[in-house]
Design a protein around this motif. Structure first.
Motif, PDB file in Angstrom:
ATOM      1  N   ALA A  41      -1.925  -1.872 -13.494  1.00  7.71           N
ATOM      2  CA  ALA A  41      -0.394  -1.336 -13.283  1.00  7.71           C
ATOM      3  C   ALA A  41       0.164  -1.641 -11.897  1.00  7.71           C
ATOM      4  CB  ALA A  41      -0.094   0.210 -13.540  1.00  7.71           C
ATOM      5  N   MET A  42      -0.723  -1.631 -10.873  1.00 12.57           N
ATOM      6  CA  MET A  42      -0.436  -1.883  -9.576  1.00 12.57           C
ATOM      7  C   MET A  42       0.055  -3.335  -9.118  1.00 12.57           C
ATOM      8  SD  MET A  42      -3.158   0.332  -7.124  1.00 12.57           S
ATOM      9  CE  MET A  42      -3.341   2.012  -7.141  1.00 12.57           C
ATOM     10  N   ILE A  43      -0.275  -4.188  -9.988  1.00 14.47           N
ATOM     11  CA  ILE A  43       0.186  -5.683  -9.663  1.00 14.47           C
ATOM     12  C   ILE A  43       1.293  -6.020 -10.477  1.00 14.47           C
ATOM     13  CG2 ILE A  43      -1.951  -6.327  -8.550  1.00 14.47           C
ATOM     14  CD1 ILE A  43      -2.787  -7.788 -11.265  1.00 14.47           C
ATOM     15  N   GLY A  73       0.793  -1.202   0.058  1.00 11.22           N
ATOM     16  CA  GLY A  73      -0.016  -0.156  -0.056  1.00 11.22           C
ATOM     17  C   GLY A  73       0.920   1.309   0.139  1.00 11.22           C
ATOM     18  N   CYS A  74       1.930   1.166   0.792  1.00 14.06           N
ATOM     19  CA  CYS A  74       2.943   2.502   0.860  1.00 14.06           C
ATOM     20  C   CYS A  74       3.497   2.701  -0.496  1.00 14.06           C
ATOM     21  CB  CYS A  74       3.777   2.061   2.077  1.00 14.06           C
ATOM     22  SG  CYS A  74       3.272   2.399   3.543  1.00 14.06           S
ATOM     23  N   ALA A  75       3.820   1.623  -1.207  1.00  5.63           N
ATOM     24  CA  ALA A  75       4.607   1.591  -2.238  1.00  5.63           C
ATOM     25  C   ALA A  75       3.530   2.131  -3.584  1.00  5.63           C
ATOM     26  CB  ALA A  75       5.117   0.108  -2.941  1.00  5.63           C
ATOM     27  N   GLY A 123       3.366  -1.732  -5.996  1.00  2.64           N
ATOM     28  CA  GLY A 123       3.062  -2.520  -5.100  1.00  2.64           C
ATOM     29  C   GLY A 123       3.517  -3.976  -5.810  1.00  2.64           C
ATOM     30  N   GLY A 124       3.209  -4.107  -6.869  1.00  5.00           N
ATOM     31  CA  GLY A 124       3.498  -5.501  -7.418  1.00  5.00           C
ATOM     32  C   GLY A 124       5.036  -5.867  -7.287  1.00  5.00           C
ATOM     33  N   THR A 125       5.852  -4.825  -7.277  1.00  7.34           N
ATOM     34  CA  THR A 125       7.507  -5.072  -6.970  1.00  7.34           C
ATOM     35  C   THR A 125       7.623  -5.603  -5.511  1.00  7.34           C
ATOM     36  OG1 THR A 125       7.825  -3.476  -8.314  1.00  7.34           O
ATOM     37  CG2 THR A 125       9.549  -4.016  -6.634  1.00  7.34           C
ATOM     38  N   ILE A 126       6.767  -5.147  -4.506  1.00  6.96           N
ATOM     39  CA  ILE A 126       6.630  -5.569  -3.020  1.00  6.96           C
ATOM     40  C   ILE A 126       6.324  -6.852  -3.014  1.00  6.96           C
ATOM     41  CG2 ILE A 126       6.260  -5.159  -0.785  1.00  6.96           C
ATOM     42  CD1 ILE A 126       7.898  -2.869  -1.741  1.00  6.96           C
ATOM     43  N   ALA A 127       5.177  -7.230  -3.781  1.00  9.05           N
ATOM     44  CA  ALA A 127       4.545  -8.494  -3.638  1.00  9.05           C
ATOM     45  C   ALA A 127       5.565  -9.597  -4.260  1.00  9.05           C
ATOM     46  CB  ALA A 127       3.269  -8.740  -4.616  1.00  9.05           C
ATOM     47  N   SER A 158      -0.045   4.417  -9.338  1.00 15.95           N
ATOM     48  CA  SER A 158      -0.001   5.881  -8.780  1.00 15.95           C
ATOM     49  C   SER A 158       0.292   6.582 -10.248  1.00 15.95           C
ATOM     50  CB  SER A 158       0.515   6.323  -7.516  1.00 15.95           C
ATOM     51  OG  SER A 158       0.185   5.226  -6.477  1.00 15.95           O
ATOM     52  N   PHE A 159       1.483   6.237 -10.802  1.00 13.24           N
ATOM     53  CA  PHE A 159       2.388   7.142 -11.579  1.00 13.24           C
ATOM     54  C   PHE A 159       1.452   7.086 -12.957  1.00 13.24           C
ATOM     55  CE2 PHE A 159       5.438   7.608 -15.118  1.00 13.24           C
ATOM     56  CZ  PHE A 159       5.487   8.878 -14.874  1.00 13.24           C
TER      57      PHE A 159
END
Length: 312
Positions: free
Chosen positions: A167-169, A18-20, A28-32, A176-177
């Motif tokens: 994009a988020m996943i 969520g922060c990413a 956030g997909g990177t964090i996942a 966001s971008f």
């Protein structure tokens, strides 16, 4: 039986996602991916299919819950929601007053993420290398695309939700971008802060349809063309480094619907020239330290989650 520790770890991974996702330029997909839950997440989202609908119509709630890996999604989405609703103000504050240090942290995080994700490529060959190069070009193009100026109509809010959630996943592409490029980032974030239910519901509906549709395509490519897909995702992360470089000079600005002047086009510059060009402190020592911390965080997350205990 899944222990409380696993739920807490998954919840905090959701907070990190969520922060990413709240920061334009970080996915956030990177964090996942680096935390070992990416393919489980995609599989869980893909599980919202005909069988899931049939189970619902048969009032088999338990069967439906197990089919879509409900516990996993509930805990993860709770973490993501917590971060977006409670930490968005802090992130916006850091972006406004300490952007160099915030971007430096994420620069280190993305560099390490690209390295970690590339290790998942089992065999390098011509198509894999080409896929990676195309990913780099695509990731770079996204970062230099000029944001649009659009009207905040409800139908466009819906479309924005569909596009941004896809994009988020994706590791390397920030939802966001994408909202920034669509000219909707501040509008959507303001709706969250002001709890504008109509906008939130319309945006969430678009996001739900977008992610359920896209997850099927993504799952198929990961199963059929695993190495090529991973190479493309790695390339996108490398290309996106252009966006998260901490030191930039503003080339062109635009005025928001609230009358605030914001950067429209920026150019990366060296930290040694940053003060002379912008008149701002580069915070070089702090930025380097935070970049190293971001790099280390990725390897800690990977080490902490060699295998995920939540299976779809």
């Amino acid at each position: 039986m899944r222990g409380l520790k696993n739920f807490l770890i998954l919840y905090f991974k959701g907070i990190a996602m969520g922060c990413a996702d709240a920061v334009p330029g970080v996915s956030g997909g990177t964090i996942a991916f680096i935390s070992g839950i990416y393919e489980v997440l995609v599989n869980s989202l893909r599980s919202f299919d005909r069988k899931a609908v049939r189970l619902l119509f048969q009032y088999d709630i338990k069967g439906f819950w197990n089919h879509v890996n409900g516990i996993f999604l509930l805990v993860l989405l709770s973490g993501i929601g917590t971060a977006i609703l409670s930490l968005s103000r802090l992130i916006l504050y850091c972006l406004k007053y300490y952007p160099e240090m915030l971007w430096a942290f994420f620069f280190g995080l993305v560099v390490a993420s690209a390295i970690v994700v590339s290790k998942k490529i089992e065999q390098w060959n011509g198509p894999v290398i080409i896929s990676g190069l195309l990913g780099i070009l695509f990731g770079y193009y996204i970062t230099v695309a000029t944001p649009a100026e659009t009207s905040a109509t409800l139908w466009f809010v819906f479309i924005s939700g569909m596009i941004a959630i896809c994009a988020m996943i994706l590791p390397g592409i920030s939802g966001s971008f994408i909202l920034v490029l669509l000219g909707m980032y501040e509008y959507v974030l303001s709706a969250l802060k002001e709890f504008n239910l109509l906008v939130i519901i319309i945006f969430s509906s678009g996001a739900a349809i977008g992610i359920l549709s896209f997850s099927h395509l993504l799952n198929w490519t990961l199963r059929r063309f695993h190495n090529i897909t991973i190479a493309a995702l790695t390339g996108i992360m490398v290309g996106s480094l252009n966006k998260v470089w901490p030191w930039k000079k503003v080339i062109e600005t635009y005025t928001t619907h609230k009358g605030e002047i914001k950067p429209l086009i920026e150019q990366n510059i060296l930290p040694t020239a940053y003060f002379d060009i912008t008149g701002k402190e580069p915070y070089l020592i702090y930025a380097v330290a935070l970049g190293i911390i971001g790099f280390a965080v990725v390897y800690y997350l990977e080490k902490m989650s060699p295998e995920n205990s939540f299976k779809a």
